[in-house]
Design a protein around this motif. Structure first.
Motif, mmCIF file in Angstrom:
data_model
loop_
_atom_site.group_PDB
_atom_site.id
_atom_site.type_symbol
_atom_site.label_atom_id
_atom_site.label_comp_id
_atom_site.label_asym_id
_atom_site.label_seq_id
_atom_site.Cartn_x
_atom_site.Cartn_y
_atom_site.Cartn_z
ATOM 1 N N PRO A 125 0.801 -1.221 0.000
ATOM 2 C CA PRO A 125 0.000 0.000 0.000
ATOM 3 C C PRO A 125 0.838 1.278 0.000
ATOM 4 C CG PRO A 125 0.005 -0.966 2.178
ATOM 5 C CD PRO A 125 0.731 -1.930 1.279
ATOM 6 N N LEU A 126 2.114 1.178 0.293
ATOM 7 C CA LEU A 126 2.959 2.357 0.330
ATOM 8 C C LEU A 126 3.424 2.719 -1.076
ATOM 9 C CD1 LEU A 126 5.172 1.399 3.373
ATOM 10 C CD2 LEU A 126 3.254 2.977 3.336
ATOM 11 N N PRO A 127 3.497 4.002 -1.362
ATOM 12 C CA PRO A 127 3.999 4.377 -2.687
ATOM 13 C C PRO A 127 5.487 4.076 -2.799
ATOM 14 C CG PRO A 127 3.690 6.322 -1.340
ATOM 15 C CD PRO A 127 3.140 5.158 -0.554
ATOM 16 N N ARG A 128 5.903 3.710 -3.974
ATOM 17 C CA ARG A 128 7.316 3.415 -4.198
ATOM 18 C C ARG A 128 8.093 4.726 -4.303
ATOM 19 N NH1 ARG A 128 8.502 -1.868 -5.232
ATOM 20 N NH2 ARG A 128 6.719 -3.143 -5.790
ATOM 21 N N ALA A 129 9.289 4.695 -3.791
ATOM 22 C CA ALA A 129 10.132 5.875 -3.857
ATOM 23 C C ALA A 129 10.584 6.085 -5.304
ATOM 24 C CB ALA A 129 11.344 5.702 -2.949
ATOM 25 N N HIS A 130 10.704 7.327 -5.698
ATOM 26 C CA HIS A 130 11.145 7.639 -7.055
ATOM 27 C C HIS A 130 12.256 8.677 -6.968
ATOM 28 C CE1 HIS A 130 11.103 8.212 -11.342
ATOM 29 N NE2 HIS A 130 11.015 9.517 -11.146
ATOM 30 N N LYS A 131 13.327 8.425 -7.648
ATOM 31 C CA LYS A 131 14.453 9.354 -7.690
ATOM 32 C C LYS A 131 14.861 9.576 -9.130
ATOM 33 C CE LYS A 131 16.039 9.665 -3.318
ATOM 34 N NZ LYS A 131 16.679 10.675 -2.597
ATOM 35 N N ASP A 132 15.511 10.694 -9.356
ATOM 36 C CA ASP A 132 16.042 11.010 -10.679
ATOM 37 C C ASP A 132 17.520 10.624 -10.693
ATOM 38 O OD1 ASP A 132 16.501 12.013 -13.192
ATOM 39 O OD2 ASP A 132 16.744 14.084 -12.483
ATOM 40 N N PHE A 133 17.854 9.603 -11.474
ATOM 41 C CA PHE A 133 19.226 9.128 -11.548
ATOM 42 C C PHE A 133 19.939 9.646 -12.792
ATOM 43 C CE2 PHE A 133 17.286 5.909 -8.784
ATOM 44 C CZ PHE A 133 18.197 5.926 -7.736
ATOM 45 N N SER A 134 19.474 10.738 -13.360
ATOM 46 C CA SER A 134 20.092 11.262 -14.579
ATOM 47 C C SER A 134 21.482 11.843 -14.310
ATOM 48 C CB SER A 134 19.193 12.326 -15.205
ATOM 49 O OG SER A 134 19.039 13.417 -14.317
ATOM 50 N N LYS A 135 21.812 12.161 -13.061
ATOM 51 C CA LYS A 135 23.133 12.714 -12.731
ATOM 52 C C LYS A 135 24.213 11.633 -12.698
ATOM 53 C CE LYS A 135 21.052 16.372 -10.148
ATOM 54 N NZ LYS A 135 19.965 16.271 -9.232
ATOM 55 N N PHE A 136 23.820 10.381 -12.643
ATOM 56 C CA PHE A 136 24.771 9.277 -12.649
ATOM 57 C C PHE A 136 25.231 9.071 -14.096
ATOM 58 C CE2 PHE A 136 22.624 8.897 -8.749
ATOM 59 C CZ PHE A 136 23.315 8.055 -7.900
ATOM 60 N N ARG A 137 26.379 9.637 -14.455
ATOM 61 C CA ARG A 137 26.801 9.666 -15.849
ATOM 62 C C ARG A 137 27.519 8.408 -16.302
ATOM 63 N NH1 ARG A 137 29.532 14.862 -14.807
ATOM 64 N NH2 ARG A 137 27.831 16.263 -14.308
ATOM 65 N N PHE A 138 28.305 7.809 -15.460
ATOM 66 C CA PHE A 138 29.152 6.690 -15.862
ATOM 67 C C PHE A 138 28.448 5.381 -15.553
ATOM 68 C CE2 PHE A 138 31.861 10.227 -14.556
ATOM 69 C CZ PHE A 138 32.462 10.502 -15.756
ATOM 70 N N ARG A 139 28.048 4.685 -16.589
ATOM 71 C CA ARG A 139 27.403 3.383 -16.457
ATOM 72 C C ARG A 139 28.153 2.400 -17.343
ATOM 73 N NH1 ARG A 139 20.977 4.872 -16.179
ATOM 74 N NH2 ARG A 139 21.272 6.654 -14.811
ATOM 75 N N PRO A 140 28.488 1.230 -16.828
ATOM 76 C CA PRO A 140 29.208 0.255 -17.658
ATOM 77 C C PRO A 140 28.384 -0.134 -18.882
ATOM 78 C CG PRO A 140 29.251 -0.388 -15.348
ATOM 79 C CD PRO A 140 28.317 0.763 -15.458
ATOM 80 N N GLU A 141 29.040 -0.173 -20.038
ATOM 81 C CA GLU A 141 28.332 -0.471 -21.274
ATOM 82 C C GLU A 141 27.851 -1.907 -21.293
ATOM 83 O OE1 GLU A 141 29.457 0.868 -24.922
ATOM 84 O OE2 GLU A 141 30.380 2.716 -24.228
ATOM 85 N N GLY A 142 26.616 -2.108 -21.725
ATOM 86 C CA GLY A 142 26.032 -3.432 -21.845
ATOM 87 C C GLY A 142 25.469 -3.986 -20.546
ATOM 88 N N ASP A 143 25.621 -3.260 -19.446
ATOM 89 C CA ASP A 143 25.109 -3.742 -18.167
ATOM 90 C C ASP A 143 23.647 -3.372 -17.978
ATOM 91 O OD1 ASP A 143 27.529 -4.778 -17.549
ATOM 92 O OD2 ASP A 143 27.903 -3.510 -15.798
ATOM 93 N N LYS A 144 22.954 -4.214 -17.244
ATOM 94 C CA LYS A 144 21.591 -3.893 -16.823
ATOM 95 C C LYS A 144 21.690 -3.036 -15.569
ATOM 96 C CE LYS A 144 19.952 -8.366 -18.369
ATOM 97 N NZ LYS A 144 19.411 -9.653 -17.931
ATOM 98 N N VAL A 145 20.826 -2.048 -15.463
ATOM 99 C CA VAL A 145 20.853 -1.129 -14.329
ATOM 100 C C VAL A 145 19.606 -1.357 -13.485
ATOM 101 C CG1 VAL A 145 20.902 1.288 -13.638
ATOM 102 C CG2 VAL A 145 22.171 0.563 -15.647
ATOM 103 N N GLN A 146 19.813 -1.535 -12.191
ATOM 104 C CA GLN A 146 18.693 -1.672 -11.254
ATOM 105 C C GLN A 146 18.748 -0.490 -10.289
ATOM 106 O OE1 GLN A 146 18.873 -5.159 -8.823
ATOM 107 N NE2 GLN A 146 16.969 -4.698 -7.783
ATOM 108 N N GLU A 147 17.640 0.223 -10.177
ATOM 109 C CA GLU A 147 17.581 1.392 -9.310
ATOM 110 C C GLU A 147 17.164 0.980 -7.902
ATOM 111 O OE1 GLU A 147 14.855 4.105 -11.080
ATOM 112 O OE2 GLU A 147 16.187 4.584 -12.735
ATOM 113 N N GLN A 148 17.780 1.617 -6.922
ATOM 114 C CA GLN A 148 17.378 1.492 -5.522
ATOM 115 C C GLN A 148 17.158 2.904 -4.986
ATOM 116 O OE1 GLN A 148 20.451 -0.785 -3.546
ATOM 117 N NE2 GLN A 148 19.226 -2.639 -3.753
ATOM 118 N N PRO A 149 15.961 3.470 -5.227
ATOM 119 C CA PRO A 149 15.736 4.870 -4.863
ATOM 120 C C PRO A 149 15.789 5.135 -3.370
ATOM 121 C CG PRO A 149 13.760 3.894 -5.815
ATOM 122 C CD PRO A 149 14.829 2.882 -5.889
#
Length: 124
Positions: free
Chosen positions: A53-77
């Motif tokens: 029943p609780l709303p899920r937390a939402h964050k803006d992760f657009s500031k995270f610039r360096f992401r390994p290529e080809g990797d799947k990204v999982q957010e933990q807001p």
């Protein structure tokens, strides 16, 4: 005479304390339903686990610039963190924000890169 009055009050109070739980419990016992129609029941634990029943937390992760290529990204807001997973499902590291920086870690937990945030990016 006062002694009789006191004994009567004590006796009445004692009987009342014994009878009070019986009076409050007896209507609940008399409310046996025969299975014809059930009253409104709250959601069970399986339903709550499927859709909390609780709303899920939402964050803006657009500031995270360096992401390994080809990797799947999982957010933990709630932890302000991104997890990186390889295509075959192995952990490849994570990135988390600490104060005015974003720190990137490898799969072993060693810091490999620090991204300093600019003043305009700190506004959130």
């Amino acid at each position: 005479m006062a002694q009789w009055f006191r004994k009567g009050c004590v006796l009445f109070a004692g009987l009342w304390t014994v009878a009070l739980p019986v009076l409050t419990v007896s209507p609940a016992l008399a409310d046996d339903d025969d299975g014809e129609e059930e009253g409104h029941k709250g959601p069970d634990m399986h339903h709550l686990a499927a859709k909390p029943p609780l709303p899920r937390a939402h964050k803006d992760f657009s500031k995270f610039r360096f992401r390994p290529e080809g990797d799947k990204v999982q957010e933990q807001p709630d932890a302000n963190r991104l997890l990186f997973w390889t295509q075959d499902g192995r952990p490849d590291g994570y990135a988390e924000r600490r104060g005015s920086s974003i720190i990137y870690y490898n799969a072993q937990g060693q810091a490999i890169r620090v991204q300093r945030l600019e003043a305009s990016e700190l506004a959130d």
